[in-house]
Write an enzyme that holds these catalytic residues in place. Structure first.
Site, PDB file in Angstrom:
ATOM      1  N   HIS A 364       1.346  -3.697  -5.709  1.00 31.97           N
ATOM      2  CA  HIS A 364       1.849  -4.642  -4.711  1.00 31.97           C
ATOM      3  C   HIS A 364       3.345  -4.466  -4.509  1.00 31.97           C
ATOM      4  O   HIS A 364       3.852  -4.545  -3.399  1.00 31.97           O
ATOM      5  CB  HIS A 364       1.597  -6.077  -5.148  1.00 31.97           C
ATOM      6  CG  HIS A 364       0.162  -6.347  -5.399  1.00 31.97           C
ATOM      7  ND1 HIS A 364      -0.294  -7.399  -6.120  1.00 31.97           N
ATOM      8  CD2 HIS A 364      -0.933  -5.668  -5.017  1.00 31.97           C
ATOM      9  CE1 HIS A 364      -1.599  -7.368  -6.178  1.00 31.97           C
ATOM     10  NE2 HIS A 364      -2.013  -6.317  -5.523  1.00 31.97           N
ATOM     11  N   CYS A 677      -3.394   6.485  10.607  1.00 34.49           N
ATOM     12  CA  CYS A 677      -2.352   5.549  10.152  1.00 34.49           C
ATOM     13  C   CYS A 677      -2.081   5.632   8.646  1.00 34.49           C
ATOM     14  O   CYS A 677      -1.447   4.740   8.083  1.00 34.49           O
ATOM     15  CB  CYS A 677      -2.691   4.126  10.552  1.00 34.49           C
ATOM     16  SG  CYS A 677      -4.194   3.502   9.797  1.00 34.49           S
TER      17      CYS A 677
HETATM   18  C1  PEP Z   1      -5.255   4.066   4.515  1.00 35.81           C
HETATM   19  O1  PEP Z   1      -6.134   3.959   3.659  1.00 35.81           O
HETATM   20  O2  PEP Z   1      -4.865   5.153   4.980  1.00 35.81           O
HETATM   21  C2  PEP Z   1      -4.597   2.869   5.062  1.00 35.81           C
HETATM   22  C3  PEP Z   1      -3.738   2.962   6.047  1.00 35.81           C
HETATM   23  O3  PEP Z   1      -4.866   1.694   4.446  1.00 35.81           O
HETATM   24  P1  PEP Z   1      -4.194   1.239   3.052  1.00 35.81           P
HETATM   25  O4  PEP Z   1      -3.184   2.261   2.683  1.00 35.81           O
HETATM   26  O5  PEP Z   1      -3.613  -0.109   3.311  1.00 35.81           O
HETATM   27  O6  PEP Z   1      -5.399   1.218   2.164  1.00 35.81           O
END
Ligand code: PEP
Ligand code: MG
Length: 748
Positions: A364, A677
Site C-alpha cells: 500500500h 494501463c
Molecule cells: C494492472 O494489473 O496492470 C493494473 C493496472 O492494475 P493494478 O496494478 O492496480 O493491479
C-alpha cells in the site's frame, strides 16, 4: 581469570562509566578502557577492534599487545578469529587460539604467546561496531560466566561508541553515522530526490548504559514490562478475532511479553551492572543478529515482533516518544522500516522521497508513493540504523539506490542527473499540446493513471488526454471504515471537476490480493493474488459495489461517465457487473436523480482467459483495458511481488508481444477500443513496442507521458513493427536486443 561475581562485574562497568565522565580524547579513553577491562578480568590482553569501513576492522587500542600495532593491524570481515566474530556476531572462546579454524597470525602484535582467546561482538541494535577481545597465556577455555560478562562489557563499549566517546583521529575513530554510505535497494517508484533524513521512528538514545543499583534497575524493568503487557493485552482486545494474521501477530507479542527467557536474560544483564534500557538493547541486538541468519520467513517475522516489542519497552523506559521535538526539515526524505498508507498520506506531498528497509513493490505504501509521485526505494538494508535525523541523503528511485551523507563528487553527479531530468521535463513540456504521432503518421492516445485527488493537478501539466485508470481503492485503503456513499460521490465529483471535461476512467474497487482493507475480514487464502479479489468480491458481496456505482452515477450528474471492472476472467462476470451498473442507472432514474450524459462500460483484461472469451464479450465492452501488471504475472506465472521472479520475464518477450497482438486483433474484430494501463505503458521502449503491436491508447504515471511522447514522435511505429516481426520470425526469446539496435540507429 577467576569466576566473576556480580559485584566485580558491576564494579568494572562503573569504572568504565567513570572513565567516560573524565575529560580526554577518544584514544586516551580507549586505552584506559582496555586497561580497566584487562585489569578487572585479570587477563594479560584486552583489545578493541573497530570498523574503519564497512569491511575492515582496525585494532584501535590494546593492553598487552605491542603498542606499535595499534592502528596498523587490520583485518577484513570474516578474516581471522576477530573477523569471524564480527561476521557471525557470535563469541569465539578457545583455549588454543592458534589451533582454531581461520586463525591468522599477526606478527606485529606479538600475540603468539597468548593461547586463550575470547572475542565478542561490539554491536548495537543491528549495527556492527567492532570486536572486544581478551587473551591470556594460560591455555584454558573461558567460563560461560566470563563470556557473558564480556558481552555485557561489550554492550557498554557499544553504547559509549554510539555516544561518541572514542571519537578521534583516523577512520576507525571517526564519529559514527558520519561516513558516507551507499545502500542498494529496489525501485518502488522512479524519480530522483535530494533532501535530509526524517526518521519515521527516531532511534531511542540510551545515555546511561550502566546501572548503579541493580535492585532499582530491576524494578524499572519490571514496571516497564508490566506496562508493556497491559498495552499488548489492550491491543489484543481491539483486534477483530476473524483477522487471523493480526491475531497471530498479537499472540506472538503476548508470548514474548510474557516470555520468561527474554525477561530473565535482561534481569541477568542488570545483575551484571547494565541499566534496564541497556539490558533491553543488549537482548535486542542479539535478536537482530539472529534475524540476519534466519532464513525461515515465519521465524524472521517473529524476531521482528520481538524487535518491535523491544522498541516499545525502550520507549517506556526512556520516556522517549516518537516525537523528539525535532523539526522536520524543508526537504524531508522519509526513512522508515515500513509504513502504512494512511501514515504516508498524513505526510503527503511534503515528502521529497521515501526510503524503506522493507516494503514491496505492490504494498500500500508503494501504491500511495506512486500516486503521490514521490521517489521510493524499498529494501534499503539497515538504513534505519545508519541514518540520523537531518543527514543529507540522495534517493535514486530509478536505480533503487540511496546515498546517505554523500561525498561531494557523488552529490554533484547526482545533482547533474537531476538537472538533466529537469531539463528533459522542460523539453517535454514543449510537447504538451502536441499529439503522440509517430513519423509514420500513427497516433497513440496517452492517458495518465491516478488514484488520489492529489494526482489531478498533474493532468493539465502532463499533456495527458485524460485519466485512463483511476484506482478507486485508495479511498477505501486509507480509512478505517467503509467510506459512505455521499463521501465517495463528493470525491468522484471533485475528480471529474478537476479533470475539467477530460475523460476519467474509474475502475471499481480492486481489493483482495495485496490490497487488503484494514476493516474487512481478512481471509486466509493460500494464494491471494489468485484468490477472492476485485470483481469476484464485487459480485459475491454486491453491497459495496452497488454503493460505489451509485456514487459514481451521482458524481457524474449530467456529465459522461466511464467505468471499468477489474480482473474479469470470463464473460458472465462482466455481463453481471455491467447489468448491475445498468440497474443502478435505472434506479437513479426512477428516483429522479440526474443521470450521466453518457455511460461507457469496459473491462480490464488482466487474466489470459479473457483474451479467449467469446466474441459477445468484446461486443458488450465499450472498451477493453489491458492490466499488464496482472496479465504479465499470470501469463508467465511469475508473482509481480516476488523480487526473485518479478524481473525474470521481459515484457518484450516475443510470446508476450504475440499475446498482446492477439488481444488487439480480437478487439479489432468488434471495433472495441483497446488500451494498456499497466506500469509498462510508462516505460518508453515498452510503450513504443506496445504501440507498434497496435495498442492505440496507453495510460501511465504522469511523469512518463513526456518521455513516452517524445520517443513516439521521433520514430516510425510501422518500421518498428517490421523489426519486431523479423525478430519474432527468427525465433528470438525477447525482441529487446533487436529493438535496441534499431533505436540506436534512429535520430532521437
Ligand atoms: C494492472 O494489473 O496492470 C493494473 C493496472 O492494475 P493494478 O496494478 O492496480 O493491479
Ligand atoms: Mg491489476
Amino acid at each position: 581469570m577467576p569466576e566473576r561475581s556480580e559485584s566485580e562485574s558491576r564494579k568494572l562497568l562503573r569504572r568504565l562509566r567513570d572513565s567516560l565522565a573524565e575529560a580526554g580524547a577518544g584514544q586516551e579513553r580507549l586505552d584506559k578502557i582496555t586497561h580497566i577491562i584487562a585489569d578487572s578480568m585479570q587477563t594479560e590482553v584486552c583489545s578493541i577492534y573497530l570498523f574503519r569501513d564497512e569491511d575492515t576492522l582496525e585494532l584501535c587500542a590494546t593492553e598487552g599487545l605491542k603498542k606499535e600495532s595499534v592502528h596498523v593491524t587490520r583485518m577484513r570481515m570474516g578474516e581471522g578469529l576477530v573477523g569471524r566474530v564480527a561476521k557471525t556476531a557470535l563469541p569465539i572462546n578457545t583455549g588454543n587460539a592458534p589451533a582454531e579454524k581461520g586463525f591468522r597470525y599477526m606478527p606485529e602484535t606479538g600475540e603468539e604467546i597468548y593461547s586463550s582467546f575470547l572475542g565478542v561482538p561490539i554491536q548495537r541494535v543491528g549495527e556492527r561496531l567492532g570486536v572486544l577481545v581478551v587473551q591470556s597465556k594460560e591455555a584454558r577455555q573461558f567460563s560461560d560466566d566470563e563470556v557473558y560478562a564480556l558481552e555485557v562489557v561489550a554492550m557498554v563499549v557499544a553504547e559509549m561508541t554510539e555516544l561518541g566517546a572514542f571519537v578521534g583521529e583516523g577512520a576507525a575513530l571517526s564519529a559514527l553515522h558520519q561516513q558516507p554510505v551507499m545502500v542498494r535497494g529496489t525501485t518502488g517508484q522512479e524519480g530522483a530526490a535530494e533532501g535530509r533524513v526524517w526518521l519515521h521512528e527516531p532511534r531511542v538514545v540510551v545515555t546511561n548504559p550502566v546501572g548503579d543499583d541493580p535492585a532499582k534497575e530491576l524494578e524499572r524493568l519490571h514496571a516497564a514490562v508490566d506496562e508493556l503487557r497491559l498495552s499488548v493485552d489492550a491491543m489484543v482486545t481491539t483486534v477483530d478475532n476473524n483477522d487471523a494474521e493480526q491475531v497471530q501477530v498479537l499472540e506472538a507479542y503476548r508470548m514474548f511479553a510474557n516470555s520468561r527467557g527474554w525477561i530473565r536474560r535482561m534481569e541477568e544483564d542488570i545483575e551484571l551492572g547494565l541499566s534496564a534500557e541497556a539490558a533491553v538493547e543488549k537482548e535486542q541486538s542479539a535478536a537482530r543478529a539472529r534475524l540476519e541468519t534466519v532464513p525461515d520467513p515465519y521465524l524472521r517475522d517473529r524476531l521482528h515482533d520481538l524487535d518491535d516489542l523491544s522498541n516499545r519497552l525502550l520507549r517506556i523506559l526512556t520516556g522517549q516518544g516518537r516525537d523528539t521535538g525535532a523539526e522536520m526539515p524543508d526537504d524531508p526524505i522519509l526513512v522508515a522500516r515500513n509504513i502504512g498508507p494512511a501514515e504516508l498520506l498524513d505526510y503527503g506531498r511534503k515528502l521529497r522521497g521515501i526510503v524503506l528497509e522493507e516494503g514491496s513493490v505492490g504494498s500500500h505504501a508503494a501504491i500511495v508513493a506512486r500516486a503521490l509521485a514521490i521517489p521510493l526505494v524499498i529494501h534499503a538494508d539497515r538504513i534505519t540504523t545508519e541514518a540520523l535525523n537531518g543527514d543529507p541523503i540522495l534517493v535514486d528511485g530509478d536505480q533503487g539506490v540511496v546515498h546517505l551523507r554523500p561525498e561531494d563528487p557523488v552529490a554533484t553527479a547526482f545533482r547533474d542527473k537531476m538537472a538533466m531530468q529537469a531539463e528533459a521535463q522542460k523539453r517535454y513540456a514543449g510537447l504538451r499540446e502536441l499529439p503522440a504521432t509517430g513519423t509514420c503518421g500513427t497516433t497513440v492516445s496517452l492517458y495518465m493513471n491516478a488514484g488520489l485527488m492529489a494526482d489531478l493537478p498533474s493532468l493539465a501539466g502532463s499533456g495527458a488526454e485524460g485519466v485512463g485508470l483511476f484506482r478507486t481503492e485508495l479511498q477505501f485503503l486509507v480509512r478505517n471504515r467503509v467510506p459512505k456513499r455521499g463521501e465517495l460521490a463528493a470525491t468522484y465529483a471533485r475528480v471529474m471537476d478537476a479533470a475539467n471535461g477530460k475523460r476519467v476512467v474509474f475502475r471499481t474497487l480492486d481489493i483482495g490480493s495485496d490490497k487488503v482493507l484494514p476493516y474487512m475480514k481478512r481471509l486466509d487464502e493460500p494464494n491471494p493474488a489468485m484468490g477472492w479479489r476485485a470483481i469476484r468480491v464485487g459480485l459475491d458481496k454486491p453491497g459495496v459495489m452497488r454503493m460505489q456505482l451509485q456514487a459514481l452515477i451521482r458524481a457524474a450528474a449530467g456529465r459522461p461517465l466511464s467505468v471499468m471492472f477489474p480482473f474479469v476472467a470470463q464473460v458472465e462476470e462482466y455481463s453481471q457487473a455491467r447489468e448491475m451498473l445498468l440497474d443502478e442507472i435505472e434506479r437513479e432514474r426512477a428516483m429522479g436523480h440526474i443521470l450521466p450524459a453518457d455511460v461507457e462500460i469496459g473491462a480490464m483484461l488482466e487474466t489470459p482467459s479473457l483474451a479467449f472469451a467469446p466474441r459477445r464479450f468484446f461486443e458488450m465492452c465499450d472498451f477493453v483495458s489491458i492490466g499488464g501488471n496482472d496479465l504479465k504475472q499470470f501469463f508467465f506465472a511469475a508473482d509481480r511481488e516476488n523480487e526473485r521472479v518479478r524481473r525474470r520475464y521481459d515484457t518484450l518477450n516475443a510470446s508476450f508481444l504475440s499475446f498482446i497482438e492477439m488481444i488487439v486483433e480480437r478487439c479489432a474484430e468488434t471495433k472495441t477500443p483497446v488500451s494498456f494501463c499497466g506500469e509498462d505503458a510508462g516505460r518508453p521502449i515498452e510503450a513504443l513496442c506496445l504501440a507498434a503491436m497496435g495498442v492505440s491508447c496507453l495510460s501511465m504515471r504522469p511523469a512518463s507521458i513526456g518521455p513516452v511522447k517524445h520517443l513516439i514522435r521521433r520514430v516510425s511505429l510501422k518500421e518498428l513493427r517490421d523489426v519486431i516481426d523479423n525478430a519474432r520470425a527468427e525465433g528470438v526469446q525477447s525482441v529487446r536486443p533487436d529493438v535496441n539496435d534499431w533505436l540506436a540507429r534512429q535520430d532521437i
